[in-house]
Design a protein around this motif. Structure first.
Motif, PDB file in Angstrom:
ATOM      1  N   HIS A  28       0.862  -1.205  -0.092  1.00  7.76           N
ATOM      2  CA  HIS A  28       0.025   0.112   0.260  1.00  7.76           C
ATOM      3  C   HIS A  28       0.925   1.180  -0.164  1.00  7.76           C
ATOM      4  O   HIS A  28       0.153   2.351   0.140  1.00  7.76           O
ATOM      5  CB  HIS A  28      -1.051   0.032   1.190  1.00  7.76           C
ATOM      6  N   TYR A  29       2.131   1.127  -0.416  1.00 12.37           N
ATOM      7  CA  TYR A  29       2.918   2.078  -0.200  1.00 12.37           C
ATOM      8  C   TYR A  29       2.888   3.551  -1.156  1.00 12.37           C
ATOM      9  O   TYR A  29       2.653   4.525  -0.664  1.00 12.37           O
ATOM     10  CB  TYR A  29       4.501   1.804  -0.439  1.00 12.37           C
ATOM     11  N   GLY A  30       2.330   3.137  -2.376  1.00 17.59           N
ATOM     12  CA  GLY A  30       2.280   4.013  -3.522  1.00 17.59           C
ATOM     13  C   GLY A  30       0.953   4.928  -3.084  1.00 17.59           C
ATOM     14  O   GLY A  30       0.864   6.153  -3.101  1.00 17.59           O
ATOM     15  N   ARG A  31      -0.110   4.085  -2.666  1.00 16.11           N
ATOM     16  CA  ARG A  31      -1.401   4.884  -2.451  1.00 16.11           C
ATOM     17  C   ARG A  31      -1.262   5.877  -1.156  1.00 16.11           C
ATOM     18  O   ARG A  31      -1.752   6.915  -1.340  1.00 16.11           O
ATOM     19  CB  ARG A  31      -2.505   3.872  -2.167  1.00 16.11           C
ATOM     20  N   LEU A  32      -0.511   5.162  -0.067  1.00 23.08           N
ATOM     21  CA  LEU A  32      -0.274   5.938   1.236  1.00 23.08           C
ATOM     22  C   LEU A  32       0.535   7.434   0.992  1.00 23.08           C
ATOM     23  O   LEU A  32       0.036   8.101   1.340  1.00 23.08           O
ATOM     24  CB  LEU A  32       0.404   5.086   2.043  1.00 23.08           C
ATOM     25  N   GLY A  65      -2.778  -1.260  11.804  1.00 22.69           N
ATOM     26  CA  GLY A  65      -2.663  -2.591  11.531  1.00 22.69           C
ATOM     27  C   GLY A  65      -1.293  -3.054  11.476  1.00 22.69           C
ATOM     28  O   GLY A  65      -0.282  -3.190  12.206  1.00 22.69           O
ATOM     29  N   GLU A  66      -0.975  -3.874  10.515  1.00 22.80           N
ATOM     30  CA  GLU A  66       0.394  -4.387  10.169  1.00 22.80           C
ATOM     31  C   GLU A  66       1.450  -3.139   9.547  1.00 22.80           C
ATOM     32  O   GLU A  66       1.017  -1.988   9.152  1.00 22.80           O
ATOM     33  CB  GLU A  66       0.437  -5.292   8.983  1.00 22.80           C
ATOM     34  N   LEU A  67       2.674  -3.338  10.037  1.00 20.71           N
ATOM     35  CA  LEU A  67       3.440  -2.201   9.928  1.00 20.71           C
ATOM     36  C   LEU A  67       5.001  -2.847   9.419  1.00 20.71           C
ATOM     37  O   LEU A  67       5.237  -3.667  10.349  1.00 20.71           O
ATOM     38  CB  LEU A  67       3.795  -1.538  11.169  1.00 20.71           C
ATOM     39  N   ASP A  68       5.564  -2.176   8.254  1.00 23.61           N
ATOM     40  CA  ASP A  68       6.778  -2.718   7.926  1.00 23.61           C
ATOM     41  C   ASP A  68       7.589  -1.479   7.721  1.00 23.61           C
ATOM     42  O   ASP A  68       7.273  -0.444   8.099  1.00 23.61           O
ATOM     43  CB  ASP A  68       6.779  -3.701   6.702  1.00 23.61           C
ATOM     44  N   THR A  69       8.796  -1.874   7.064  1.00 20.36           N
ATOM     45  CA  THR A  69       9.889  -0.530   7.074  1.00 20.36           C
ATOM     46  C   THR A  69       9.250   0.422   5.847  1.00 20.36           C
ATOM     47  O   THR A  69       9.414   1.663   6.492  1.00 20.36           O
ATOM     48  CB  THR A  69      11.058  -1.135   6.471  1.00 20.36           C
ATOM     49  N   ALA A  70       8.480   0.034   4.987  1.00 18.95           N
ATOM     50  CA  ALA A  70       8.067   0.944   4.064  1.00 18.95           C
ATOM     51  C   ALA A  70       6.907   1.888   4.658  1.00 18.95           C
ATOM     52  O   ALA A  70       6.986   3.143   4.739  1.00 18.95           O
ATOM     53  CB  ALA A  70       7.379   0.503   2.756  1.00 18.95           C
ATOM     54  N   GLY A  71       6.124   1.191   5.663  1.00 16.20           N
ATOM     55  CA  GLY A  71       4.945   2.061   6.254  1.00 16.20           C
ATOM     56  C   GLY A  71       5.728   2.824   7.468  1.00 16.20           C
ATOM     57  O   GLY A  71       5.241   3.953   7.767  1.00 16.20           O
ATOM     58  N   ALA A  72       6.809   2.325   8.063  1.00 16.74           N
ATOM     59  CA  ALA A  72       7.387   3.289   8.844  1.00 16.74           C
ATOM     60  C   ALA A  72       8.179   4.374   8.398  1.00 16.74           C
ATOM     61  O   ALA A  72       8.077   5.399   9.132  1.00 16.74           O
ATOM     62  CB  ALA A  72       8.562   2.274   9.446  1.00 16.74           C
ATOM     63  N   ALA A  73       8.609   4.247   7.137  1.00 15.07           N
ATOM     64  CA  ALA A  73       9.411   5.450   6.542  1.00 15.07           C
ATOM     65  C   ALA A  73       8.228   6.598   6.213  1.00 15.07           C
ATOM     66  O   ALA A  73       8.423   7.940   6.604  1.00 15.07           O
ATOM     67  CB  ALA A  73       9.850   5.000   5.202  1.00 15.07           C
TER      68      ALA A  73
END
Length: 285
Positions: A28-32, A65-73
């Protein structure tokens, strides 16, 4: 595994508070990122609230919800350094693992990236490099000359003493370097000869001299190609095998064992192989 597509991450504004909802992960990185760009004004207000310490305008991470490095950035870009630094105060319910992830991403984002220095066209440095390579080449040549001199001195030293000649080892190495190399030499010579004959006949046909194709192949192999191919095969096949054998003996301390027994490794290992190659090369050509 959790279904990341079932809870797409999004950013919503509830009164004076921004809410991070759903999974902030790489799918979901691009949309976020596009959504954060659209809410630039709200994000700027959020950062100002973080910097001024207004706790009533914090970012709500309760529904994250879920969180990875891309979302953390993305969250680090949203919060800014001040918000990440004080995350344990305004988001105490966030797990320690996620707090550590956000802090690590923020620290990595603030760390400057050292670009590799661009190579400079420095004449002095180029001259120094050339000098080092020349010195290494000179040392290698001196070592080669020293090895040749040592081998010749050992050979001249055993010539007056026939009992020290190692005929068994010499014959075994002649078989290895000469007889065992005949099939590969014959095959390579045949293939190269066929190519030379084909090209020679094609060229000589324009001059009406195709009858000289046989002479071309014979002279070229007797004078040039035969010696060259045999030397290449001896260097690539036999000499490399000898190097591997002696190197293995050195690694297994067999050379040290010979010296402890009072035997000369040059006389036992080098001279028979060298003489075998000298005998085999004219035969193979």
């Amino acid at each position: 595994m959790p279904d990341t597509a079932a809870r797409p991450g999004r950013l919503e504004q509830d009164a004076d508070r921004l809410c991070a909802i759903g999974d902030w992960t790489l799918p979901h990185y691009g949309r976020l990122r596009d959504e954060l760009s659209r809410q630039h004004a709200a994000i700027a207000s959020q950062r100002n609230a973080m910097a001024s310490g207004q706790q009533d305008k914090t970012l709500d991470l309760e529904q994250l919800g879920e969180l990875d490095t891309a979302g953390a950035a993305l969250l680090v870009d949203l919060l800014g350094p001040e918000g990440v630094r004080d995350i344990s105060h305004w988001a105490p319910s966030l797990s320690r693992e996620r707090q550590a992830l956000l802090e690590a991403v923020a620290e990595a984002a603030l760390t400057p990236v050292d670009e590799p220095p661009k190579p400079r066209n420095d004449p002095i440095a180029n001259l120094a490099t050339l000098g080092r390579h020349t010195e290494q080449l000179a040392r290698q040549q001196l070592q080669l000359i020293a090895f040749i001199g040592l081998t010749l001195s050992k050979l001249l030293g055993i010539l007056p003493f026939p009992l020290r000649w190692r005929f068994t080892s010499l014959v075994a190495h002649i078989q290895q370097t000469g007889l065992n190399a005949i099939p590969i030499v014959a095959l390579l010579t045949f293939l190269v000869g066929a190519v030379v004959a084909f090209l020679g006949a094609t060229v000589l046909r324009d001059f009406g001299a195709t009858i000289y194709t046989v002479n071309l192949v014979a002279y070229s192999f007797l004078r040039e190609f035969g010696v060259l191919l045999a030397a290449i095969l001896l260097a690539g096949r036999t000499a490399s095998a000898f190097t591997a054998q002696i190197g293995s003996m050195k690694a297994n301390e067999e050379l040290d064992a010979l010296q402890v027994q009072g035997l000369d490794p040059i006389e036992i290992l080098v001279l028979p192989r060298l003489l075998a190659m000298m005998v085999s090369l004219p035969i193979l050509t």
